[in-house]
Design a protein around this motif. Structure first.
Motif, PDB file in Angstrom:
ATOM      1  N   ASN A   1       3.274  -1.261   6.666  1.00  0.00           N
ATOM      2  CA  ASN A   1       2.143  -1.865   5.968  1.00  0.00           C
ATOM      3  C   ASN A   1       2.207  -1.626   4.465  1.00  0.00           C
ATOM      4  OD1 ASN A   1      -0.538  -3.020   5.523  1.00  0.00           O
ATOM      5  ND2 ASN A   1      -1.233  -0.909   5.291  1.00  0.00           N
ATOM      6  N   LEU A   2       2.420  -0.384   4.050  1.00  0.00           N
ATOM      7  CA  LEU A   2       2.314  -0.039   2.637  1.00  0.00           C
ATOM      8  C   LEU A   2       3.583  -0.345   1.843  1.00  0.00           C
ATOM      9  CD1 LEU A   2       0.752   1.146   0.297  1.00  0.00           C
ATOM     10  CD2 LEU A   2       1.330   3.441   1.120  1.00  0.00           C
TER      11      LEU A   2
ATOM     12  N   ASN B   1     -11.346  -8.912  -5.143  1.00  0.00           N
ATOM     13  CA  ASN B   1     -10.838  -7.649  -4.617  1.00  0.00           C
ATOM     14  C   ASN B   1     -11.280  -6.478  -5.493  1.00  0.00           C
ATOM     15  OD1 ASN B   1      -9.625  -8.024  -2.201  1.00  0.00           O
ATOM     16  ND2 ASN B   1      -7.531  -7.968  -2.949  1.00  0.00           N
TER      17      ASN B   1
ATOM     18  N   GLN C   1       4.135  -3.860   0.406  1.00  0.00           N
ATOM     19  CA  GLN C   1       3.224  -4.149  -0.700  1.00  0.00           C
ATOM     20  C   GLN C   1       3.721  -3.521  -1.994  1.00  0.00           C
ATOM     21  OE1 GLN C   1      -1.153  -4.134   0.235  1.00  0.00           O
ATOM     22  NE2 GLN C   1      -0.478  -3.019   2.043  1.00  0.00           N
TER      23      GLN C   1
ATOM     24  N   GLY D   1       6.720  -5.603  -3.129  1.00  0.00           N
ATOM     25  CA  GLY D   1       6.414  -6.982  -3.516  1.00  0.00           C
ATOM     26  C   GLY D   1       5.542  -7.077  -4.748  1.00  0.00           C
TER      27      GLY D   1
ATOM     28  N   ILE E   1      -3.387  -3.410  -3.700  1.00  0.00           N
ATOM     29  CA  ILE E   1      -2.792  -2.874  -2.473  1.00  0.00           C
ATOM     30  C   ILE E   1      -3.887  -2.638  -1.443  1.00  0.00           C
ATOM     31  CG2 ILE E   1      -1.634  -0.852  -1.484  1.00  0.00           C
ATOM     32  CD1 ILE E   1      -0.023  -0.669  -4.066  1.00  0.00           C
ATOM     33  N   GLU E   2      -3.620  -3.055  -0.211  1.00  0.00           N
ATOM     34  CA  GLU E   2      -4.579  -2.900   0.879  1.00  0.00           C
ATOM     35  C   GLU E   2      -4.147  -1.757   1.796  1.00  0.00           C
ATOM     36  OE1 GLU E   2      -7.420  -4.409   1.604  1.00  0.00           O
ATOM     37  OE2 GLU E   2      -7.397  -5.845  -0.056  1.00  0.00           O
TER      38      GLU E   2
ATOM     39  N   ARG F   1       2.365  -7.776  -6.987  1.00  0.00           N
ATOM     40  CA  ARG F   1       0.916  -7.678  -6.826  1.00  0.00           C
ATOM     41  C   ARG F   1       0.213  -8.501  -7.894  1.00  0.00           C
ATOM     42  NH1 ARG F   1       4.238  -3.096  -6.027  1.00  0.00           N
ATOM     43  NH2 ARG F   1       3.307  -2.041  -7.817  1.00  0.00           N
TER      44      ARG F   1
ATOM     45  N   SER G   1      -7.164   1.617  -4.248  1.00  0.00           N
ATOM     46  CA  SER G   1      -5.949   0.841  -3.935  1.00  0.00           C
ATOM     47  C   SER G   1      -6.165  -0.639  -4.193  1.00  0.00           C
ATOM     48  CB  SER G   1      -5.539   1.070  -2.472  1.00  0.00           C
ATOM     49  OG  SER G   1      -5.250   2.433  -2.240  1.00  0.00           O
ATOM     50  N   LYS G   2      -7.349  -1.130  -3.867  1.00  0.00           N
ATOM     51  CA  LYS G   2      -7.655  -2.541  -4.124  1.00  0.00           C
ATOM     52  C   LYS G   2      -7.559  -2.865  -5.611  1.00  0.00           C
ATOM     53  CE  LYS G   2     -10.611  -3.918  -0.246  1.00  0.00           C
ATOM     54  NZ  LYS G   2      -9.978  -5.246  -0.060  1.00  0.00           N
TER      55      LYS G   2
ATOM     56  N   GLU H   1      -0.644   6.178   6.057  1.00  0.00           N
ATOM     57  CA  GLU H   1      -0.165   4.803   6.117  1.00  0.00           C
ATOM     58  C   GLU H   1       1.214   4.697   6.778  1.00  0.00           C
ATOM     59  OE1 GLU H   1      -1.013   1.821   5.731  1.00  0.00           O
ATOM     60  OE2 GLU H   1      -3.024   2.052   4.900  1.00  0.00           O
TER      61      GLU H   1
END
Length: 480
Positions: free
Chosen positions: A177-178, A192, A181, A184, A264-265, A186, A259-260, A173
């Motif tokens: 991107n990671l 999901n 997340q 922030g 987290i994506e 969740r 992760s979902k 990753e």
């Protein structure tokens, strides 16, 4: 800890419960839990190697802050060099030290200097070292390029480096991107969660039902290839192509699905590569996180395609050869990378390497055209041949294996039952080829009770197969 083990199932349930029902009040508390869970997950193999992850985390955390905090270009370069030297040094020592020593001794012996190898060390390869070192390096490089502002939150950064779903086999990753997340808030989404569980289930099916079953046949064929005819050797090569795909993409599916569950994506790592129409498209669909890493951090800095055809071809060969070496300390992997470079060159020279970038084969139809079918079969044929180098123990055995494939013209029925696994996988992949996340509208129209029953049956089959294999076979890419 393996995804395909009961220990991981218990681990996941406990961490999930604590994450959403105990530590859900503050992001920092969730991140501390993620960090501790990730260290437990990794330390399950060998707690001693946790020191390498922690050290790599500390180096890149402080280097990133120092790069951002200085305006001197020379100092930025020195700091970047420290990060690169440390991470590449870890890889070079643990993964390649004996390989380079052995290769040097063999070279000396080949030119008449008879030298004994007294330098090789008994080095254990830390699981996942190729993945997390690349992940931390990309963070430092992006900070150096002013594409990313480093975080001062050490816990969050450490959780980014060691995030357990993708720690040991990717996807690799990017911090862009990671990390946001992880920094922030969740929130749990039922949709999901369902999609994540489906991906986990599909990944386990690929690994346990297909890859592990084919592995027994592949191991026997490649170990005893002198004893088989060309037909069986072709089956062995095709079986390995499907085995490594199901093994590695299965891991990625499980990582994305887990992760979902934590809100987290992760990026997609595979997009049905065996339906590619040329080798360029294959590499846009296979191990995407690695191929894009080499593109952004090696190919483009070398000049990419901006400095003429000859230098561009040089850069192409460099990234393919380095990609091969990344996979393992053996000349078979380097040659595998070189073969793919040679296969890529014709489409690159003709300008057709970027022909298929956004569409998929048979995009608006259930069936491909004759041209598409020919392209897919030819690409698959070439990729399967290249896999022989990847799977073989030595270059000599790889060349002999390929030679027997074309010279021993018998086709006994032994091992033909593996074709059921191959056919089932390709059939399902063809149906799912428009969305690797399995997020299909038609599933919403299926009766919930029927869909639930089917999924329960599949779960029971997977659990039964896991119970048969008490050793819980490792994923192939753990060795890389």
């Amino acid at each position: 800890m393996l995804f395909n083990s009961f220990e991981f199932l218990v681990f996941l349930i406990v961490v999930f419960g604590l994450y959403w029902f105990v530590f859900n009040k503050k992001i920092r508390h969730q991140n501390i839990l993620l960090l501790l869970a990730s260290y437990i997950f990794y330390g399950w193999w060998d707690y001693r190697f946790l020191s390498l992850i922690i050290l790599s985390t500390l180096v890149d955390y402080f280097v990133g802050l120092q790069i951002h905090g200085t305006t001197k270009a020379s100092r930025k370069k020195v700091l970047l060099g420290i990060s690169m030297a440390f991470n590449i040094g870890l890889l070079a020592f643990f993964k390649y030290f004996n390989f380079f020593v052995d290769s040097w001794i063999q070279l000396l012996n080949s030119v008449g200097y008879q030298t004994q190898n007294t330098w090789s060390l008994n080095i254990i390869l830390p699981v996942g070292i190729s993945f997390y070192t690349f992940q931390t390096m990309s963070y430092t490089i992006d900070v150096y390029r002013n594409k990313l502002v480093p975080t001062k939150d050490f816990i969050s950064f450490a959780a980014f480096v060691s995030f357990f779903p993708q720690l040991v086999a990717g996807p690799i990753e990017r911090a862009s991107n990671l990390l946001p997340q992880i920094l922030g808030k969740r929130t749990f989404s039922y949709e999901n969660g369902i999609q994540g569980l489906r991906l986990i289930l599909w990944g386990l099916v690929k690994k346990v039902v297909i890859a592990d079953v084919l592995a027994l046949k592949v191991d026997d064929i490649f170990l005893n290839y002198h004893d088989f005819g060309g037909g069986v050797l072709w089956l062995g090569a095709v079986y390995f192509a499907i085995q490594i795909y199901c093994d590695f993409s299965g891991y990625s599916d499980i990582a994305i699905g887990v992760s979902k569950l934590f809100g987290i994506e992760l990026m997609s790592n595979f997009k049905f590569p065996y339906f590619s129409r040329n080798v360029g498209e294959f590499w846009r669909r296979w191990h995407i996180s690695l191929s894009t890493w080499f593109r952004d951090y090696l190919y483009i800095p070398l000049g990419g395609s901006r400095k003429g055809k000859l230098k561009s071809l040089r850069n192409v060969f460099i990234i393919f050869l380095v990609s091969g070496l990344w996979h393992g300390a053996n000349w078979t992997f380097v040659v595998w990378g070189g073969v793919h470079a040679l296969l890529f060159v014709p489409s690159y020279i003709s300008g057709r390497n970027r022909t298929y970038t956004s569409d998929i084969v048979a995009e608006n139809s259930w069936f491909p055209t004759l041209k598409e079918l020919g392209q897919v079969l030819l690409t698959f044929f070439l990729v399967v041949l290249a896999w022989v180098f990847f799977r073989s123990a030595s270059l000599t055995s790889a060349l002999e294996y390929i030679s027997f494939m074309f010279t021993k013209f018998d086709f006994p029925l032994i091992y033909k039952n593996g074709l059921y696994s191959v056919g089932s996988l390709l059939f399902l992949d063809w149906i799912f080829r428009k969305d690797e996340r399995l997020n299909f509208p038609f599933l919403k129209s299926v009766n919930k009770k029927i869909l639930g029953l089917v999924e329960v049956i599949v779960i029971l089959v997977v659990v039964y197969l896991i119970s048969l294999n008490t050793s819980s076979s490792q994923f192939i890419y753990f060795q890389f």
